[in-house]
Scaffold this motif. Structure first.
Motif, PDB file in Angstrom:
ATOM      1  N   VAL A  19      -3.610  -4.362   3.548  1.00 28.35           N
ATOM      2  CA  VAL A  19      -3.100  -5.673   3.962  1.00 28.35           C
ATOM      3  C   VAL A  19      -2.297  -6.297   2.823  1.00 28.35           C
ATOM      4  O   VAL A  19      -1.197  -6.815   3.032  1.00 28.35           O
ATOM      5  N   LEU A  20      -2.842  -6.225   1.622  1.00 31.97           N
ATOM      6  CA  LEU A  20      -2.155  -6.780   0.462  1.00 31.97           C
ATOM      7  C   LEU A  20      -0.812  -6.092   0.232  1.00 31.97           C
ATOM      8  O   LEU A  20       0.202  -6.745  -0.025  1.00 31.97           O
ATOM      9  N   LYS A  21      -0.798  -4.775   0.357  1.00 33.13           N
ATOM     10  CA  LYS A  21       0.438  -4.009   0.178  1.00 33.13           C
ATOM     11  C   LYS A  21       1.494  -4.399   1.216  1.00 33.13           C
ATOM     12  O   LYS A  21       2.667  -4.606   0.890  1.00 33.13           O
ATOM     13  N   LEU A  22       1.057  -4.556   2.462  1.00 34.90           N
ATOM     14  CA  LEU A  22       2.002  -4.919   3.523  1.00 34.90           C
ATOM     15  C   LEU A  22       2.520  -6.342   3.352  1.00 34.90           C
ATOM     16  O   LEU A  22       3.685  -6.620   3.633  1.00 34.90           O
ATOM     17  N   GLN A  26       6.346  -7.448   3.040  1.00 30.72           N
ATOM     18  CA  GLN A  26       6.898  -8.505   3.881  1.00 30.72           C
ATOM     19  C   GLN A  26       7.611  -9.559   3.030  1.00 30.72           C
ATOM     20  O   GLN A  26       8.696 -10.035   3.378  1.00 30.72           O
ATOM     21  N   PHE A  27       7.006  -9.911   1.917  1.00 31.77           N
ATOM     22  CA  PHE A  27       7.605 -10.871   0.989  1.00 31.77           C
ATOM     23  C   PHE A  27       8.949 -10.355   0.471  1.00 31.77           C
ATOM     24  O   PHE A  27       9.947 -11.082   0.437  1.00 31.77           O
ATOM     25  N   ASN A  28       8.985  -9.077   0.075  1.00 32.20           N
ATOM     26  CA  ASN A  28      10.225  -8.487  -0.428  1.00 32.20           C
ATOM     27  C   ASN A  28      11.297  -8.426   0.650  1.00 32.20           C
ATOM     28  O   ASN A  28      12.484  -8.619   0.360  1.00 32.20           O
ATOM     29  N   LEU A  29      10.895  -8.165   1.882  1.00 33.55           N
ATOM     30  CA  LEU A  29      11.860  -8.139   2.975  1.00 33.55           C
ATOM     31  C   LEU A  29      12.483  -9.512   3.216  1.00 33.55           C
ATOM     32  O   LEU A  29      13.656  -9.615   3.554  1.00 33.55           O
ATOM     33  N   ARG A  30      11.683 -10.561   3.022  1.00 37.62           N
ATOM     34  CA  ARG A  30      12.236 -11.911   3.175  1.00 37.62           C
ATOM     35  C   ARG A  30      13.347 -12.168   2.163  1.00 37.62           C
ATOM     36  O   ARG A  30      14.362 -12.778   2.486  1.00 37.62           O
ATOM     37  N   ASN A  42      13.879  -4.453  12.057  1.00 34.87           N
ATOM     38  CA  ASN A  42      12.702  -4.161  12.871  1.00 34.87           C
ATOM     39  C   ASN A  42      11.456  -3.982  12.012  1.00 34.87           C
ATOM     40  O   ASN A  42      10.338  -4.074  12.508  1.00 34.87           O
ATOM     41  N   ARG A  43      11.629  -3.753  10.731  1.00 37.60           N
ATOM     42  CA  ARG A  43      10.490  -3.547   9.835  1.00 37.60           C
ATOM     43  C   ARG A  43       9.604  -4.802   9.773  1.00 37.60           C
ATOM     44  O   ARG A  43       8.397  -4.683   9.609  1.00 37.60           O
ATOM     45  N   PHE A  44      10.193  -5.990   9.940  1.00 36.79           N
ATOM     46  CA  PHE A  44       9.407  -7.231   9.979  1.00 36.79           C
ATOM     47  C   PHE A  44       8.348  -7.151  11.074  1.00 36.79           C
ATOM     48  O   PHE A  44       7.177  -7.463  10.853  1.00 36.79           O
ATOM     49  N   GLU A  46       7.161  -4.470  12.607  1.00 37.61           N
ATOM     50  CA  GLU A  46       6.192  -3.418  12.338  1.00 37.61           C
ATOM     51  C   GLU A  46       5.135  -3.880  11.339  1.00 37.61           C
ATOM     52  O   GLU A  46       3.932  -3.646  11.541  1.00 37.61           O
ATOM     53  N   ILE A  47       5.564  -4.530  10.279  1.00 31.67           N
ATOM     54  CA  ILE A  47       4.632  -5.003   9.255  1.00 31.67           C
ATOM     55  C   ILE A  47       3.689  -6.050   9.834  1.00 31.67           C
ATOM     56  O   ILE A  47       2.480  -6.003   9.600  1.00 31.67           O
ATOM     57  N   ARG A  48       4.237  -6.988  10.581  1.00 32.80           N
ATOM     58  CA  ARG A  48       3.415  -8.047  11.159  1.00 32.80           C
ATOM     59  C   ARG A  48       2.335  -7.457  12.071  1.00 32.80           C
ATOM     60  O   ARG A  48       1.165  -7.861  12.024  1.00 32.80           O
ATOM     61  N   ARG A  49       2.698  -6.474  12.857  1.00 34.80           N
ATOM     62  CA  ARG A  49       1.738  -5.864  13.769  1.00 34.80           C
ATOM     63  C   ARG A  49       0.721  -4.994  13.035  1.00 34.80           C
ATOM     64  O   ARG A  49      -0.449  -4.943  13.418  1.00 34.80           O
ATOM     65  N   ASP A  50       1.160  -4.313  11.983  1.00 34.17           N
ATOM     66  CA  ASP A  50       0.224  -3.512  11.189  1.00 34.17           C
ATOM     67  C   ASP A  50      -0.806  -4.410  10.506  1.00 34.17           C
ATOM     68  O   ASP A  50      -1.990  -4.077  10.453  1.00 34.17           O
ATOM     69  N   ILE A  51      -0.359  -5.550   9.993  1.00 37.31           N
ATOM     70  CA  ILE A  51      -1.283  -6.499   9.373  1.00 37.31           C
ATOM     71  C   ILE A  51      -2.289  -6.993  10.421  1.00 37.31           C
ATOM     72  O   ILE A  51      -3.489  -7.096  10.142  1.00 37.31           O
TER      73      ILE A  51
END
Length: 83
Positions: A19-22, A26-30, A42-44, A46-51
């Protein structure tokens, strides 16, 4: 994308680390989006759903262990809890 079966095989520490890694990703993608360097939008999603998947598994485990510490949400619920 992470499969729920794979997540269930992880330990509690591994789930929290993931969770911390994702969240870091997510922060870096912003920042990439803000500077116009983001290529895979689309990675946003994917990350949100994985979290969410990871948090769901963590919550399920907490409920199984009986560690259900609920806290009141909002003023009315807090007032009912006090009464």
């Amino acid at each position: 994308m992470t499969k729920i079966i794979d997540i269930r095989g992880l330990s509690a520490d591994q789930v929290s680390d993931e969770v911390l890694k994702l969240k870091r990703e997510q922060f870096n993608l912003r920042f990439q989006r803000a500077t116009g360097q983001l290529e895979n939008t689309n990675r946003f999603r994917e990350i949100r759903r994985d979290i969410a998947r990871l948090n769901t598994v963590a919550r399920e485990r907490a409920l199984e262990e009986g560690a259900t510490e609920t806290k009141p949400r909002g003023k009315r619920a807090a007032a009912k809890a006090k009464a």
